[in-house]
Design an enzyme around this catalytic site. Structure first.
Site, PDB file in Angstrom:
ATOM      1  N   GLY A   1       9.704  -6.623   8.615  1.00 12.63           N
ATOM      2  CA  GLY A   1       9.579  -8.054   8.805  1.00 12.63           C
ATOM      3  C   GLY A   1       9.586  -8.814   7.487  1.00 12.63           C
ATOM      4  O   GLY A   1      10.268  -9.817   7.334  1.00 12.63           O
TER       5      GLY A   1
ATOM      6  N   LYS B   1       0.800  -1.225   0.000  1.00 14.23           N
ATOM      7  CA  LYS B   1       0.000   0.000   0.000  1.00 14.23           C
ATOM      8  C   LYS B   1       0.834   1.277   0.000  1.00 14.23           C
ATOM      9  O   LYS B   1       1.675   1.475   0.872  1.00 14.23           O
ATOM     10  CB  LYS B   1      -0.892   0.011   1.243  1.00 14.23           C
ATOM     11  CG  LYS B   1      -2.006  -0.990   1.173  1.00 14.23           C
ATOM     12  CD  LYS B   1      -2.977  -0.738   2.282  1.00 14.23           C
ATOM     13  CE  LYS B   1      -4.156  -1.678   2.206  1.00 14.23           C
ATOM     14  NZ  LYS B   1      -4.911  -1.682   3.446  1.00 14.23           N
TER      15      LYS B   1
END
Ligand code: 3PG
Length: 397
Positions: A354, A204
């Site tokens: 991550g 996004k």
């Protein structure tokens, strides 16, 4: 942490906030990077004779226990890595936690169940968070000289009870992971050696607008891949077929292209698919030529080369976010190429997030090729954005 160790911690109870939020497949940990990163602080404290009580979260449960978010598998892996037993409390501040903490002797470690099983951990209401923090402090304050060590770098951007409010109630210290991460990221916000190249991916644009806007004046080149690239391509007037698109971000994105077009490098070709599936039909097309019914899922071979050339020139590199759906083999070549190009460079290189860190490890790229692999996703982005991170600010207070 050095200050606390210098004071002596033998038989003192030390509450540690760690970030043990690891990906799980059922109860199997698929990447234990964050557990390994928590070892130095926990070993130092236990080795110096402290009674170590670890708080952590897993996933985003809705403020109540859910089996799939239990930290039990993490306790086992932590024990293996530390080479010492880790007592697991099946609740946070209840009967199990109290008896587990009471049973600790100097040099032993306990892990409390997921802090986010208690709705007060993430409550907007400061009083509720404060109440949970007081209960956590009460849990460890039976022994004289309790202290708090903040070592969960991945959560320092969260104003949550175990990160922020607890630090206000106990003598507080930065753990070695928090110190190391902030030191590295300060090198990027200071005066990075140039060219300074940033690679951003992920799905996004809206999640990254803050950091994109903050970084563009500072960097020499910003390479954009992943799902968010399609909003940029749409802002250039290209059709993007069924690719990920944030239509409400097109105007903002167009504004960034107008102002910083000379620094932004977009994909020139793409791997497209007729379905979001590992066995979908695929084609390589020009970035301006995604047909209807198809979606872009990776950068193409020309883009891999172009990104590689820019990365090879860099003296400082920051990478956050995969540039394709690397979890599916057919769409992993772009992310692998980016990781390999960074690993081959002798620039100062930082991987944040991550997903990108997991990509490095699961795609088999040597971790030693990177100067630093951050455990923080959102935390490292907010740090680079220049935002005040509550979990750091409270330690400096
Ligand atoms: C992360 O995964 O980035 C950290 O563990 C923080 O998790 P959160 O985004 O759910 O707060």
């Amino acid at each position: 942490l050095d200050d606390l160790l210098a004071d002596g911690v033998a038989d003192r109870t030390v509450l540690v906030r760690a970030d043990l939020n690891v990906p799980l497949d059922g109860s199997t940990i698929t990447d234990d990077g964050r557990i390994r990163a928590s070892q130095p602080t926990l070993n130092a404290l236990a080795g110096a004779g402290a009674k170590v009580v670890v708080m952590a979260h897993l996933g985003r449960p809705k403020g109540a226990p859910e089996d799939r978010y239990s930290l039990a598998p993490v306790a086992d892996r932590l024990g293996e890595l530390l080479g010492r037993p880790v007592a697991f409390a099946t609740d946070l501040v209840g009967e199990s936690a109290r008896s587990t903490v009471a049973g600790l002797s100097g040099g032993s470690v306990a892990l409390l169940e997921n802090v986010r099983f208690d709705p007060r951990e993430t409550a907007k209401d400061e009083a509720a968070r404060g109440e949970l923090a007081a209960e956590l402090v009460d849990l460890v304050s039976g022994g004289e000289g309790a202290a708090f060590v903040s070592d969960g770098f991945g959560v320092v951007h969260r104003k949550q009870a175990s990160v922020y409010e607890v630090a206000r109630l106990l003598p507080h210290y930065a753990g070695s992971l928090v110190s190391a991460e902030t030191e590295v990221l300060r090198r990027l916000t200071g005066e990075p050696e140039r060219p300074y190249v940033v690679i951003l991916g992920g799905s996004k644009v809206s999640d990254k607008l803050g950091v994109i806007t903050a970084l563009l004046p500072q960097v020499d080149a910003l390479l954009i891949g992943g799902g968010m690239a399609y909003t940029f391509l749409a802002a250039q007037g290209h059709g993007v077929g069924d690719s990920l698109l944030q239509a409400d971000q097109i105007d903002t994105t167009r504004g960034l292209l107008e102002k910083y077009g000379d620094k932004i490098v977009l994909p020139s070709d793409l791997v497209i698919a007729d379905d979001f599936a590992p066995d979908a039909a695929t084609e390589i097309v020009d970035a301006a030529g995604i047909p209807d019914g198809w979606q872009g899922l990776d950068i193409g071979p020309n883009t891999r080369e172009a990104f590689g050339r820019v990365i090879a020139q860099a003296r400082t590199i920051f990478w956050n976010g995969p540039v394709g759906v690397f979890e599916m083999k057919a769409f992993s070549a772009g992310t692998l190429a980016v990781a390999q190009a960074i690993a081959a460079s002798d620039a100062f290189s930082v991987v944040g997030g991550g997903d990108s860190a997991a990509a490095v490890r699961t795609l088999g790229v040597e971790e030693s090729g990177f100067s630093h692999i951050s455990t923080g996703g959102g935390a490292s982005l907010e740090f680079l954005e220049g935002a005040e991170l509550p979990g750091i600010a409270v330690l400096e207070d």
